[in-house]
Design a protein around this motif. Structure first.
Motif, PDB file in Angstrom:
ATOM      1  N   HIS A  15      11.107   8.395   2.133  1.00 10.12           N
ATOM      2  CA  HIS A  15      11.306   9.056   3.417  1.00 10.12           C
ATOM      3  C   HIS A  15      10.047   9.806   3.836  1.00 10.12           C
ATOM      4  CE1 HIS A  15      12.611  12.418   6.047  1.00 10.12           C
ATOM      5  NE2 HIS A  15      13.406  11.498   6.568  1.00 10.12           N
ATOM      6  N   ALA A  16       9.463  10.563   2.899  1.00 10.86           N
ATOM      7  CA  ALA A  16       8.252  11.319   3.221  1.00 10.86           C
ATOM      8  C   ALA A  16       7.063  10.388   3.443  1.00 10.86           C
ATOM      9  CB  ALA A  16       7.949  12.306   2.094  1.00 10.86           C
ATOM     10  N   GLN A  17       7.004   9.301   2.677  1.00 16.67           N
ATOM     11  CA  GLN A  17       5.895   8.352   2.833  1.00 16.67           C
ATOM     12  C   GLN A  17       5.868   7.747   4.227  1.00 16.67           C
ATOM     13  OE1 GLN A  17       6.316   4.384   1.263  1.00 16.67           O
ATOM     14  NE2 GLN A  17       4.363   4.557   0.144  1.00 16.67           N
ATOM     15  N   ALA A  18       7.046   7.409   4.760  1.00 10.29           N
ATOM     16  CA  ALA A  18       7.124   6.776   6.080  1.00 10.29           C
ATOM     17  C   ALA A  18       6.615   7.686   7.191  1.00 10.29           C
ATOM     18  CB  ALA A  18       8.562   6.359   6.366  1.00 10.29           C
ATOM     19  N   LEU A  19       6.563   8.985   6.932  1.00  9.15           N
ATOM     20  CA  LEU A  19       6.097   9.938   7.939  1.00  9.15           C
ATOM     21  C   LEU A  19       4.584  10.160   7.880  1.00  9.15           C
ATOM     22  CD1 LEU A  19       8.924  12.629   7.577  1.00  9.15           C
ATOM     23  CD2 LEU A  19       8.783  10.746   9.237  1.00  9.15           C
ATOM     24  N   GLN A  20       3.917   9.556   6.887  1.00 11.22           N
ATOM     25  CA  GLN A  20       2.481   9.734   6.736  1.00 11.22           C
ATOM     26  C   GLN A  20       1.712   8.678   7.530  1.00 11.22           C
ATOM     27  OE1 GLN A  20       1.846  12.584   5.053  1.00 11.22           O
ATOM     28  NE2 GLN A  20       4.092  12.555   4.927  1.00 11.22           N
ATOM     29  N   PRO A  21       0.446   8.945   7.883  1.00  3.72           N
ATOM     30  CA  PRO A  21      -0.387   7.914   8.510  1.00  3.72           C
ATOM     31  C   PRO A  21      -0.469   6.693   7.601  1.00  3.72           C
ATOM     32  CG  PRO A  21      -1.445  10.066   8.619  1.00  3.72           C
ATOM     33  CD  PRO A  21      -0.258  10.231   7.728  1.00  3.72           C
ATOM     34  N   PRO A  22      -0.518   5.490   8.155  1.00  6.17           N
ATOM     35  CA  PRO A  22      -0.508   4.266   7.328  1.00  6.17           C
ATOM     36  C   PRO A  22      -1.525   4.276   6.203  1.00  6.17           C
ATOM     37  CG  PRO A  22      -0.268   3.706   9.636  1.00  6.17           C
ATOM     38  CD  PRO A  22      -0.533   5.184   9.585  1.00  6.17           C
ATOM     39  N   GLU A  23      -2.716   4.802   6.450  1.00  5.39           N
ATOM     40  CA  GLU A  23      -3.762   4.767   5.425  1.00  5.39           C
ATOM     41  C   GLU A  23      -3.489   5.733   4.273  1.00  5.39           C
ATOM     42  OE1 GLU A  23      -4.988   7.789   8.553  1.00  5.39           O
ATOM     43  OE2 GLU A  23      -4.096   5.766   8.518  1.00  5.39           O
ATOM     44  N   GLN A  24      -2.518   6.622   4.428  1.00  2.00           N
ATOM     45  CA  GLN A  24      -2.211   7.592   3.385  1.00  2.00           C
ATOM     46  C   GLN A  24      -0.900   7.285   2.651  1.00  2.00           C
ATOM     47  OE1 GLN A  24      -2.436  11.641   4.850  1.00  2.00           O
ATOM     48  NE2 GLN A  24      -4.305  11.238   6.015  1.00  2.00           N
ATOM     49  N   ARG A  25      -0.299   6.145   2.931  1.00  3.70           N
ATOM     50  CA  ARG A  25       1.002   5.818   2.329  1.00  3.70           C
ATOM     51  C   ARG A  25       0.822   5.199   0.944  1.00  3.70           C
ATOM     52  NH1 ARG A  25       3.868   3.222   7.770  1.00  3.70           N
ATOM     53  NH2 ARG A  25       3.710   5.144   9.023  1.00  3.70           N
ATOM     54  N   VAL A  26       0.288   5.969   0.040  1.00  2.16           N
ATOM     55  CA  VAL A  26       0.079   5.490  -1.324  1.00  2.16           C
ATOM     56  C   VAL A  26       1.419   5.456  -2.061  1.00  2.16           C
ATOM     57  CG1 VAL A  26      -2.290   6.292  -1.435  1.00  2.16           C
ATOM     58  CG2 VAL A  26      -0.433   7.837  -2.098  1.00  2.16           C
ATOM     59  N   ASP A  27       1.518   4.582  -3.062  1.00  2.00           N
ATOM     60  CA  ASP A  27       2.745   4.456  -3.855  1.00  2.00           C
ATOM     61  C   ASP A  27       2.358   3.936  -5.228  1.00  2.00           C
ATOM     62  OD1 ASP A  27       5.205   4.000  -4.985  1.00  2.00           O
ATOM     63  OD2 ASP A  27       6.076   3.039  -3.219  1.00  2.00           O
ATOM     64  N   ALA A  28       1.979   4.845  -6.119  1.00  2.00           N
ATOM     65  CA  ALA A  28       1.518   4.438  -7.444  1.00  2.00           C
ATOM     66  C   ALA A  28       2.624   3.763  -8.248  1.00  2.00           C
ATOM     67  CB  ALA A  28       0.990   5.660  -8.201  1.00  2.00           C
ATOM     68  N   MET A  29       3.874   4.181  -8.049  1.00  2.00           N
ATOM     69  CA  MET A  29       4.998   3.560  -8.763  1.00  2.00           C
ATOM     70  C   MET A  29       5.134   2.098  -8.365  1.00  2.00           C
ATOM     71  SD  MET A  29       7.363   4.682 -10.911  1.00  2.00           S
ATOM     72  CE  MET A  29       8.914   4.113 -11.625  1.00  2.00           C
ATOM     73  N   ARG A  30       5.081   1.833  -7.080  1.00  2.00           N
ATOM     74  CA  ARG A  30       5.157   0.454  -6.602  1.00  2.00           C
ATOM     75  C   ARG A  30       3.989  -0.372  -7.143  1.00  2.00           C
ATOM     76  NH1 ARG A  30       6.842  -2.362  -1.535  1.00  2.00           N
ATOM     77  NH2 ARG A  30       5.556  -4.243  -1.451  1.00  2.00           N
ATOM     78  N   ASP A  31       2.784   0.182  -7.075  1.00  2.00           N
ATOM     79  CA  ASP A  31       1.611  -0.561  -7.533  1.00  2.00           C
ATOM     80  C   ASP A  31       1.755  -0.947  -8.997  1.00  2.00           C
ATOM     81  OD1 ASP A  31       0.584  -0.185  -5.007  1.00  2.00           O
ATOM     82  OD2 ASP A  31      -0.767   1.448  -5.592  1.00  2.00           O
ATOM     83  N   TRP A  32       2.251  -0.015  -9.818  1.00  2.00           N
ATOM     84  CA  TRP A  32       2.403  -0.292 -11.251  1.00  2.00           C
ATOM     85  C   TRP A  32       3.427  -1.396 -11.496  1.00  2.00           C
ATOM     86  CZ3 TRP A  32       6.813   1.683 -14.260  1.00  2.00           C
ATOM     87  CH2 TRP A  32       6.721   1.371 -15.614  1.00  2.00           C
ATOM     88  N   LEU A  33       4.606  -1.267 -10.897  1.00  2.00           N
ATOM     89  CA  LEU A  33       5.648  -2.271 -11.118  1.00  2.00           C
ATOM     90  C   LEU A  33       5.291  -3.611 -10.488  1.00  2.00           C
ATOM     91  CD1 LEU A  33       8.859  -0.097 -10.650  1.00  2.00           C
ATOM     92  CD2 LEU A  33       8.118  -1.237 -12.748  1.00  2.00           C
ATOM     93  N   ALA A  34       4.642  -3.599  -9.324  1.00  2.00           N
ATOM     94  CA  ALA A  34       4.256  -4.843  -8.664  1.00  2.00           C
ATOM     95  C   ALA A  34       3.275  -5.632  -9.522  1.00  2.00           C
ATOM     96  CB  ALA A  34       3.660  -4.558  -7.292  1.00  2.00           C
ATOM     97  N   ALA A  35       2.346  -4.941 -10.164  1.00  2.00           N
ATOM     98  CA  ALA A  35       1.368  -5.626 -11.007  1.00  2.00           C
ATOM     99  C   ALA A  35       2.050  -6.351 -12.164  1.00  2.00           C
ATOM    100  CB  ALA A  35       0.336  -4.625 -11.523  1.00  2.00           C
ATOM    101  N   TRP A  36       3.012  -5.687 -12.807  1.00  2.00           N
ATOM    102  CA  TRP A  36       3.741  -6.329 -13.898  1.00  2.00           C
ATOM    103  C   TRP A  36       4.600  -7.479 -13.378  1.00  2.00           C
ATOM    104  CZ3 TRP A  36       2.551  -6.339 -18.677  1.00  2.00           C
ATOM    105  CH2 TRP A  36       2.011  -5.203 -19.317  1.00  2.00           C
ATOM    106  N   ALA A  37       5.322  -7.275 -12.281  1.00  2.00           N
ATOM    107  CA  ALA A  37       6.197  -8.323 -11.756  1.00  2.00           C
ATOM    108  C   ALA A  37       5.398  -9.568 -11.371  1.00  2.00           C
ATOM    109  CB  ALA A  37       6.972  -7.786 -10.555  1.00  2.00           C
ATOM    110  N   GLU A  38       4.280  -9.361 -10.699  1.00  2.00           N
ATOM    111  CA  GLU A  38       3.474 -10.508 -10.263  1.00  2.00           C
ATOM    112  C   GLU A  38       2.899 -11.273 -11.446  1.00  2.00           C
ATOM    113  OE1 GLU A  38       0.655  -8.705  -7.662  1.00  2.00           O
ATOM    114  OE2 GLU A  38       2.183  -8.213  -6.142  1.00  2.00           O
ATOM    115  N   LYS A  39       2.632 -10.584 -12.542  1.00  2.00           N
ATOM    116  CA  LYS A  39       2.128 -11.256 -13.736  1.00  2.00           C
ATOM    117  C   LYS A  39       3.120 -12.299 -14.243  1.00  2.00           C
ATOM    118  CE  LYS A  39       0.465 -10.380 -18.430  1.00  2.00           C
ATOM    119  NZ  LYS A  39       0.058  -9.333 -19.418  1.00  2.00           N
ATOM    120  N   TYR A  40       4.410 -12.048 -14.008  1.00  2.00           N
ATOM    121  CA  TYR A  40       5.444 -12.957 -14.510  1.00  2.00           C
ATOM    122  C   TYR A  40       6.124 -13.743 -13.397  1.00  2.00           C
ATOM    123  CZ  TYR A  40       4.618 -10.063 -18.583  1.00  2.00           C
ATOM    124  OH  TYR A  40       4.016  -9.393 -19.629  1.00  2.00           O
ATOM    125  N   GLY A  41       5.470 -13.866 -12.252  1.00  2.00           N
ATOM    126  CA  GLY A  41       5.967 -14.734 -11.190  1.00  2.00           C
ATOM    127  C   GLY A  41       7.045 -14.135 -10.326  1.00  2.00           C
TER     128      GLY A  41
END
Length: 439
Positions: free
Chosen positions: A177-203
């Motif tokens: 909710h708070a992320q959606a209120l930030q400017p697009p260039e500031q919408r960081v999400d380290a949790m997503r980045d971490w899980l996405a990297a693992w998920a993509e490794k396994y297709g």
């Protein structure tokens, strides 16, 4: 069907999964529990089949390393982990949201570092196990995100199994909710980045199911589910504390209202730290010495030796089987751990929580709003404060009535055997087809 159970790598979290695992096994399903090597005995002693994943190290070594890393990060970040923990205390049962700064602190300083330490080292083993065994359903404990990745990698249905209030869903919703209120260039999400990297490794691709599960299994009454979802499956908290022997003194009724005071340290974990220094525990004992009760105080050996004086009404023990002792108690004082908290609710015992654990803030506020107990942080604790709270637990009829009401609500929830049948239907409805071949 085949069910793969993935607990967060800590003994009490293994215990949390045992009743449901046994319900599925006795319903005729194949069940395997994937656990770190040092937890295999906890699995097999419960009569379940274990598979080793991740590093082989003892809880003591892991705890010492985690403490060292936490101290190093705190020094580097000028107290950032403590700031993240402070941000947790802004979480309330009502819909007041964390700010963007608070939400980022919680995830960046608390959630993600712990998640990486506990999941990265078992991720490859777990995905390999899932590809070889091909489960239909993966049950993963809260914070055991590797289970979600493994399930998505092989197309299995999966559910997150809570051990407490669902602080994770609340934090994630506040973050998004708070992320959606930030400017697009500031919408960081380290949790997503971490899980996405693992998920993509396994297709697989990132989706929020990797954070919250396709379903969430919640073991506490409605008062402790402030963010209900259609995908939430309620189940009774059924205590399993591992092998236990009923102490002989329980055969006799107590001479006065019995109060259990325990801070959750196992005799098998000599390096575990109490939430209060022994000097503070002694101060509490001095303050409650004249309260009409039988006090059962569970402390590890070293802490017991450091006590200066124990009141005459106190029974000093090393540990107790909670499911046997709590039904005989009129009140309980504890550190807010999973089993102390859940057992107190199940047996209708008013409770005083003293702790600062990850889930403590939301748990504290839910308990106080339900009117079934009291809570304080270690910083608020002194002898007079605990004495006043304990006297209130023993004499306040409203607290006792509300605790009894929560017990009835919990016993009316589906038992694990009933949930096992629900899971069968959900898996059958979601089964997408053949498990994808490994890349």
């Amino acid at each position: 069907m085949r069910v793969l159970v993935v607990p967060f790598p800590w003994k009490t979290h293994v215990f949390n999964m045992v009743p449901l695992a046994w319900s599925l096994q006795t319903a005729g399903h194949e069940v395997r529990v994937a656990a770190w090597p040092d937890l295999l005995d906890a699995v097999t002693s419960a009569g379940l089949t274990a598979v080793a994943v991740g590093p082989g190290e003892t809880p003591q070594v892991r705890r010492a390393r985690d403490r060292r890393q936490t101290s190093e990060r705190a020094a580097a970040a000028k107290g950032a982990p403590q700031e993240g923990l402070d941000a947790l205390f802004a979480i309330r049962p009502d819909r007041e949201r964390l700010s963007w700064e608070q939400a980022r602190r919680v995830f960046d300083d608390l959630v993600l570092p712990q998640a990486r330490r506990s999941n990265d080292s078992m991720m490859e083993d777990l995905v390999a196990l899932a590809r070889a065994w091909r489960p239909d359903l993966v049950l993963w404990g809260a914070k055991a995100f590797a289970g979600a990745v493994a399930a998505e990698a092989v197309g299995a249905a999966h559910a997150r199994v809570l051990y407490s209030v669902d602080v994770y869903t609340r934090m994630r919703e506040d973050f998004l909710h708070a992320q959606a209120l930030q400017p697009p260039e500031q919408r960081v999400d380290a949790m997503r980045d971490w899980l996405a990297a693992w998920a993509e490794k396994y297709g697989a691709a990132f989706c929020e199911d990797l954070v919250d599960g396709q379903f969430t299994i919640a073991p506490l009454p409605e008062a402790f589910r402030p963010d209900p979802r259609p995908t939430t499956l309620a189940v009774q908290f059924v205590p399993y504390n591992g092998p236990a022997v009923v102490p002989r003194w329980l055969a006799e009724p107590p001479p006065a209202p019995r109060v259990l005071m325990t801070f959750g340290d196992s005799a098998e974990d000599r390096t575990a730290r109490l939430p209060l220094p022994v000097e503070r525990i002694q101060e509490i004992l001095d303050a409650v010495a004249d309260v009409a009760m039988e006090l059962v105080l569970a402390l590890p050996p070293q802490a017991r030796r450091e006590l200066r004086e124990v009141p005459a009404h106190t029974r000093l023990v090393e540990s107790v089987p909670l499911a046997e002792v709590l039904p005989t108690c009129s009140a309980v004082v504890h550190h807010g751990g999973t089993w102390s908290f859940g057992c107190a609710l199940r047996y209708g015992v008013p409770q005083l929580l003293i702790g600062r654990a990850f889930d403590a803030p939301l748990k504290f506020r839910c308990l106080e709003r339900a009117g079934a107990g009291l809570a304080m942080t270690p910083a608020e604790v002194d002898g007079p404060a605990v004495r006043a709270a304990l006297v209130r637990l023993l004499k306040d009829t409203a607290l006792r009535a509300n605790a009894a009401r929560l017990r009835e609500e919990m016993l009316a929830m589906p038992a694990p055997n009933e949930l096992a049948r629900t899971l069968e239907d959900l898996v059958a409805a979601r089964r997408p087809g053949p498990v994808p071949a490994p890349r």
